[in-house]
Design an enzyme around this catalytic site. Structure first.
Site, PDB file in Angstrom:
ATOM      1  N   LYS A 116       0.848  -1.196   0.000  1.00 21.53           N
ATOM      2  CA  LYS A 116       0.000   0.000   0.000  1.00 21.53           C
ATOM      3  C   LYS A 116       0.888   1.252   0.000  1.00 21.53           C
ATOM      4  CE  LYS A 116      -1.693   2.722   2.930  1.00 21.53           C
ATOM      5  NZ  LYS A 116      -1.554   3.998   2.203  1.00 21.53           N
ATOM      6  N   GLU A 130      10.214   0.711  10.399  1.00 25.07           N
ATOM      7  CA  GLU A 130      11.229   1.734  10.161  1.00 25.07           C
ATOM      8  C   GLU A 130      10.528   3.057  10.378  1.00 25.07           C
ATOM      9  OE1 GLU A 130      12.986   4.488   9.077  1.00 25.07           O
ATOM     10  OE2 GLU A 130      13.040   3.902   6.973  1.00 25.07           O
ATOM     11  N   CYS A 155      13.499  10.365   7.043  1.00 28.72           N
ATOM     12  CA  CYS A 155      13.448   9.827   8.410  1.00 28.72           C
ATOM     13  C   CYS A 155      14.788   9.947   9.108  1.00 28.72           C
ATOM     14  CB  CYS A 155      12.983   8.382   8.387  1.00 28.72           C
ATOM     15  SG  CYS A 155      13.866   7.387   7.197  1.00 28.72           S
ATOM     16  N   GLU A 215      10.112  15.080  15.589  1.00 27.82           N
ATOM     17  CA  GLU A 215      10.463  14.977  14.182  1.00 27.82           C
ATOM     18  C   GLU A 215       9.644  16.007  13.423  1.00 27.82           C
ATOM     19  OE1 GLU A 215       9.288  11.303  12.047  1.00 27.82           O
ATOM     20  OE2 GLU A 215      11.309  11.389  11.202  1.00 27.82           O
TER      21      GLU A 215
HETATM   22  P1  NAI Z   1       1.961   8.052   8.384  1.00 28.41           P
HETATM   23  O1  NAI Z   1       2.810   7.248   9.279  1.00 28.41           O
HETATM   24  O2  NAI Z   1       0.552   8.280   8.769  1.00 28.41           O
HETATM   25  O3  NAI Z   1       1.938   7.402   6.938  1.00 28.41           O
HETATM   26  C1  NAI Z   1       2.785   6.407   6.455  1.00 28.41           C
HETATM   27  C2  NAI Z   1       1.987   5.302   5.770  1.00 28.41           C
HETATM   28  O4  NAI Z   1       1.184   4.636   6.732  1.00 28.41           O
HETATM   29  C3  NAI Z   1       1.019   5.784   4.713  1.00 28.41           C
HETATM   30  O5  NAI Z   1       0.980   4.848   3.673  1.00 28.41           O
HETATM   31  C4  NAI Z   1      -0.302   5.813   5.444  1.00 28.41           C
HETATM   32  O6  NAI Z   1      -1.415   5.694   4.602  1.00 28.41           O
HETATM   33  C5  NAI Z   1      -0.184   4.606   6.320  1.00 28.41           C
HETATM   34  N1  NAI Z   1      -1.027   4.606   7.516  1.00 28.41           N
HETATM   35  C6  NAI Z   1      -1.527   5.650   8.189  1.00 28.41           C
HETATM   36  N2  NAI Z   1      -2.253   5.233   9.247  1.00 28.41           N
HETATM   37  C7  NAI Z   1      -2.194   3.885   9.249  1.00 28.41           C
HETATM   38  C8  NAI Z   1      -2.715   2.871  10.099  1.00 28.41           C
HETATM   39  N3  NAI Z   1      -3.438   3.161  11.168  1.00 28.41           N
HETATM   40  N4  NAI Z   1      -2.438   1.582   9.803  1.00 28.41           N
HETATM   41  C9  NAI Z   1      -1.692   1.268   8.748  1.00 28.41           C
HETATM   42  N5  NAI Z   1      -1.188   2.178   7.901  1.00 28.41           N
HETATM   43  C10 NAI Z   1      -1.411   3.484   8.151  1.00 28.41           C
HETATM   44  O7  NAI Z   1       2.681   9.439   8.151  1.00 28.41           O
HETATM   45  P2  NAI Z   1       2.002  10.815   7.650  1.00 28.41           P
HETATM   46  O8  NAI Z   1       0.712  11.040   8.353  1.00 28.41           O
HETATM   47  O9  NAI Z   1       1.992  10.801   6.191  1.00 28.41           O
HETATM   48  O10 NAI Z   1       3.055  11.874   8.193  1.00 28.41           O
HETATM   49  C11 NAI Z   1       2.990  12.346   9.527  1.00 28.41           C
HETATM   50  C12 NAI Z   1       4.369  12.464  10.120  1.00 28.41           C
HETATM   51  O11 NAI Z   1       4.957  11.187  10.217  1.00 28.41           O
HETATM   52  C13 NAI Z   1       5.356  13.243   9.294  1.00 28.41           C
HETATM   53  O12 NAI Z   1       5.270  14.606   9.531  1.00 28.41           O
HETATM   54  C14 NAI Z   1       6.656  12.678   9.763  1.00 28.41           C
HETATM   55  O13 NAI Z   1       7.065  13.301  10.949  1.00 28.41           O
HETATM   56  C15 NAI Z   1       6.346  11.245  10.037  1.00 28.41           C
HETATM   57  N6  NAI Z   1       6.724  10.367   8.919  1.00 28.41           N
HETATM   58  C16 NAI Z   1       7.872   9.683   9.027  1.00 28.41           C
HETATM   59  C17 NAI Z   1       8.287   8.885   7.996  1.00 28.41           C
HETATM   60  C18 NAI Z   1       9.544   8.140   8.093  1.00 28.41           C
HETATM   61  O14 NAI Z   1      10.002   7.592   7.101  1.00 28.41           O
HETATM   62  N7  NAI Z   1      10.160   8.054   9.240  1.00 28.41           N
HETATM   63  C19 NAI Z   1       7.545   8.790   6.749  1.00 28.41           C
HETATM   64  C20 NAI Z   1       6.314   9.507   6.747  1.00 28.41           C
HETATM   65  C21 NAI Z   1       5.957  10.289   7.792  1.00 28.41           C
END
Ligand code: NAI
Ligand code: MG
Length: 783
Positions: free
Chosen positions: A191, A265, A299, A393
């Site tokens: 996904k 991760e 990240c 972050e």
């Molecule tokens: P997110 O963690 O919500 O999204 C990442 C992925 O997880 C997306 O594909 C999303 O659709 C999916 N997702 C969201 N809720 C889920 C759930 N309950 N169960 C399974 N999958 C789920 O990150 P978002 O909201 O896009 O960004 C928010 C903050 O997260 C950012 O500002 C950043 O600080 C952090 N982030 C960190 C990342 C990293 O690589 N360490 C990557 C993306 C965001």
């Protein structure tokens, strides 16, 4: 366009946009909207949502909000395809992965433009970094597909993998997930992030073109709800997630007790440490790469600048000048350094955090202005460790600067975070660089460099940055069942032992000696003062053991934390101590055998002998389960170091009460961990006797702590404890869910070994692997 003399004066770049016709043409053919890619073909689109070019806000495509039914269908397709895919020879799978690599490479320009358009990142990055690394990842894993059988003898594929990825490196994260999974014989349901689903859909077409068997790769678009349905799906054997720590925790809880393999991760707040003897110009370039690459939406971004106080003024002045030279602009322009932020929501989050940081006392410097969904490179000065910009972050081009005086200060500041993904260390003094690298709690350390990635090197975090690794040999382990533990059928003797749960001590047992627990190298009475009777198979008391409580576990964890110096002992030294423990146990073999026989009725002599052998086995391994040098990029030495977790909680079963304890504790301490062991609840006296062996074997106090009592309750306290970095639990399946849910607090690594382990045969590399986390250290060479 101005005159040449004008240009020479300003030295400005003119616009140099990359052509996007091919991509726009492709998007036009999908104008009706993308359906999910299931079983080798695109299904009809469902309810659609808009996908934007964040730099303009323009809608560039519409994709399906995947439903639970879509996830069902995709998992079913993956399940149906899995045996056939795993049944192919490694060479056959290698040819498919090779084809995916070739096709990605052929479409490099197309994919780079599409990625830039969808994500807002500069074309220079997608063209020079993202997409080449995607191809590299598929090539590397095409290689592994041929080698799995010989390099991982006895291993098998996990099955169906649910993979959830973020929007910051959309196609690269896909490659990191899909390539190793396929190489090992798994099939996947992926996904992509809702903000950036398009390159994944283009990849689906590449899968068709490569003739990949239907169902091996399935792609379902949608938001967090779709992701949650995938992570929770019963047909999924492994979940791999990259994204926020918050969602990582949700997924840890959702998969708790299911036996699904899990790798996470997550976020970071990585330190970028500049010592006074660093090459300052290179370090300034490093900062630019570290925090402004991909608009800081990385990240492992070096988001905390720790600079030696004596050079701070000079360094900051140079950095500000350099920041002023960064070009903010259209992502598709080849001269753009800073592109768009992925979405208005993310932009608002950055703005909110910077304003909060300012309110908490940070002085904010910004280079240039930005209109629309852009954010200027930002430096926050005078940041206190408690400032939100030093803790949270931001995921934007925002650098929080702090100063330090001594290397000890620098390490303490660097480790003052709940994350532990990466770190960057700048100094011309190699001794200092390695000293600091060894003390940093981070999965990746870049010396005089930053943000380097390679398919051959492990990437992943310590602490709340998650667990598991991606890339290289370690990454493959996440997609294989390496070795099944040897099992014995549950015997009635075991069942009887299980039912002998601790209860109140019978008043008239006639035996008044209560075995002490062992904490910080000293005998310890249980905090509550209570004890319980230890019974023989006939139900007669053979002694008493302390009824340990939360407080005792907390004391033991504190003692273990203080014993961190054990990790710094040489491997030879740790081996010597293990041999010495074996020697002292051997000297008292008869006494231990008798005690075991009295408690369990089993052949105690055989168990003691097996425990001595096991101690020898891990003593032998202590200086041999070592690291490696990975073949990554030109002019880099990339080390893969096996580092101890720190404090491990180990909950022992009732079977083989001495042998199981030794089988679990020995590998953990061989690798340099300190342990809090919960002894067999029914037969704890083997463990409490064992401490007197430890006491006379030169084992530093606090390296092994032994607590007795209600193993379930004590295990839960260990699982909840934020200073416990890893938890091993041997017990009934029913106990696993609660423990893994509780472990989500600090995202500790868990190993649930299950019941009926055949302790006579339970030894090997897997125990050592589970007692370590990999730290990857990159060091450049040459001028
Ligand atoms: P997110 O963690 O919500 O999204 C990442 C992925 O997880 C997306 O594909 C999303 O659709 C999916 N997702 C969201 N809720 C889920 C759930 N309950 N169960 C399974 N999958 C789920 O990150 P978002 O909201 O896009 O960004 C928010 C903050 O997260 C950012 O500002 C950043 O600080 C952090 N982030 C960190 C990342 C990293 O690589 N360490 C990557 C993306 C965001
Ligand atoms: Mg987008």
């Amino acid at each position: 366009m101005g005159k040449i003399t004008d240009i020479l004066k300003s030295m400005d770049y003119g616009p140099s946009p990359e052509a996007s016709d091919a991509v726009r043409g492709w998007l036009a053919t999908h104008k009706a909207g993308f359906g999910p890619f299931i079983g080798g073909a695109f299904a009809a689109p469902g309810a659609l949502f808009d996908v934007h070019d964040p730099s303009t806000g323009e809608t560039i495509a519409r994709v399906t909000q995947g439903t639970a039914a879509d996830i069902d269908a995709a998992v079913a397709a993956a399940r149906a395809a899995q045996p056939g895919w795993a049944g192919l020879s490694g060479h056959e799978r290698a040819k498919y992965l090779y084809a995916l690599a070739r096709l990605t490479q052929k479409r490099e320009r197309f994919l780079a433009v599409l990625e830039s358009l969808d994500n807002g990142k500069p074309i220079r990055e997608t063209r020079d970094i993202d997409i080449p690394l995607v191809a590299r990842h598929f090539y590397h894993h095409a290689g592994w597909a041929s080698l799995i059988a010989s390099e991982f003898p006895g291993a098998r594929a996990v099955g169906v993998c649910g993979q959830i990825i973020p929007w910051n490196f959309p196609l690269l994260m896909l490659a990191w997930k899909v390539a190793p999974a396929l190489a090992c014989g798994n099939t996947v349901v992926l996904k992509p992030a809702e903000y950036t689903p398009l390159t994944a859909l283009a990849f689906a077409e590449i899968c068709v073109e490569a003739g990949l068997p239907p169902g091996v790769v399935n792609i379902v678009t949608g938001d967090g709800e779709t992701g949650a349905a995938l992570a929770a799906h019963e047909g999924v054997d492994k979940v791999a997630f990259t994204g926020s720590t918050e969602v990582g925790r949700l997924i840890r809880r959702a998969t708790a007790g299911t036996g699904k393999k899990l790798s996470l991760e997550l976020g970071g707040k990585s330190p970028f440490i500049v010592f006074d003897d660093a090459d300052l110009d290179s370090a300034v370039e490093g900062v630019v790469d570290g925090i402004f690459f991909n608009q800081g939406q990385v990240c492992c971004a070096g988001s905390r600048l720790l600079v030696a106080e004596s050079i701070e003024a000079r360094f900051v002045a140079r950095l500000k000048t350099r920041m002023g030279g960064l070009t903010i602009g259209a992502p598709l322009d080849k001269s753009t350094d800073i592109g768009a932020i992925v979405s208005p929501e993310q932009l608002q989050r950055i703005e909110r955090l910077v304003e909060a940081g300012r309110a908490e006392g940070a002085e904010i410097f910004q280079a240039g202005r930005a209109k629309g969904c852009f954010y200027p490179p930002t430096l926050a000065l005078g940041v206190e460790p408690a400032n939100i910009l030093a803790r949270e972050e931001v995921f934007g081009p925002v650098l929080a600067a702090m100063t330090f005086r001594t290397p000890d200060d620098a390490v303490a500041l660097a480790n003052n975070t709940r994350f532990g993904l990466a770190a960057s260390v700048w100094t011309e003094n190699l001794n200092r660089a390695y000293e600091v690298a060894s003390r940093l709690k981070a999965g990746v350390v870049w010396i005089n460099s930053t943000n380097l990635f390679d398919a051959g090197a492990a990437f992943g975090g310590y602490r709340e940055s998650g667990f598991g690794r991606e890339g290289g040999r370690e990454g493959l382990a996440e997609y294989l069942v390496l070795a099944e533990l040897p099992r014995v059928p549950a015997t009635s003797a075991n069942a009887a032992a299980m039912s002998a749960a601790p209860g109140p001590a019978p008043a008239a047992s006639g035996i008044d000696r209560t075995a002490k627990m062992y904490i910080g190298g000293k005998q310890a009475r249980p905090d509550g003062g209570a004890s319980y009777a230890v019974l023989d198979p006939e139900g007669r008391a053979v002694g008493h053991a302390g009824l340990g409580s939360r407080k005792d576990i907390r004391n033991a964890v504190e003692a273990a934390t203080k014993a961190a110096g054990w990790a710094g002992a040489t491997a030879h030294n740790r081996a010597q101590v293990l041999y010495y423990i074996a020697e002292n146990l051997s000297a008292r073999a008869l006494e231990f055998a008798e005690r075991l026989r009295a408690m369990t009725g089993a052949d105690g002599a055989a168990e003691v002998e097996a425990a001595i052998r096991r101690l020898f086995f891990y003593a032998g391994f202590a200086d041999k389960y070592d690291g490696a040098v990975r073949a990554t990029q030109k002019k880099f030495v990339t080390l893969a170091m096996n580092e101890p977790f720190g404090v491990m909680g180990i909950v022992c079963p009732d079977e083989a009460p001495l042998l199981a304890l030794v089988s679990l504790v020995a590998p953990a301490i061989a690798m340099g961990n300190a342990v809090v062991a919960v002894a067999s609840a029914a037969h704890p006296l083997a463990a409490t006797d064992f401490y007197s062996v430890l006491d006379t074997s030169d084992l530093p106090g606090g390296v092994v702590n032994i607590v007795t009592g209600d193993a379930d309750a004590l295990a839960l306290t260990l699982a909840e404890h934020d200073s416990v970095d890893a938890l091993w639990w041997v017990g009934p399946k029913a106990g696993e869910k609660r423990l893994e849910e509780a472990s989500a607090g600090n995202l500790k690594s868990t190993w649930m070994l299950g019941e009926g382990v055949d302790w006579a045969r339970a030894e090997g590399r897997e125990f050592l692997r589970r007692a370590c986390q990999i730290k990857t250290i990159w060091t450049p060479y040459g001028e």
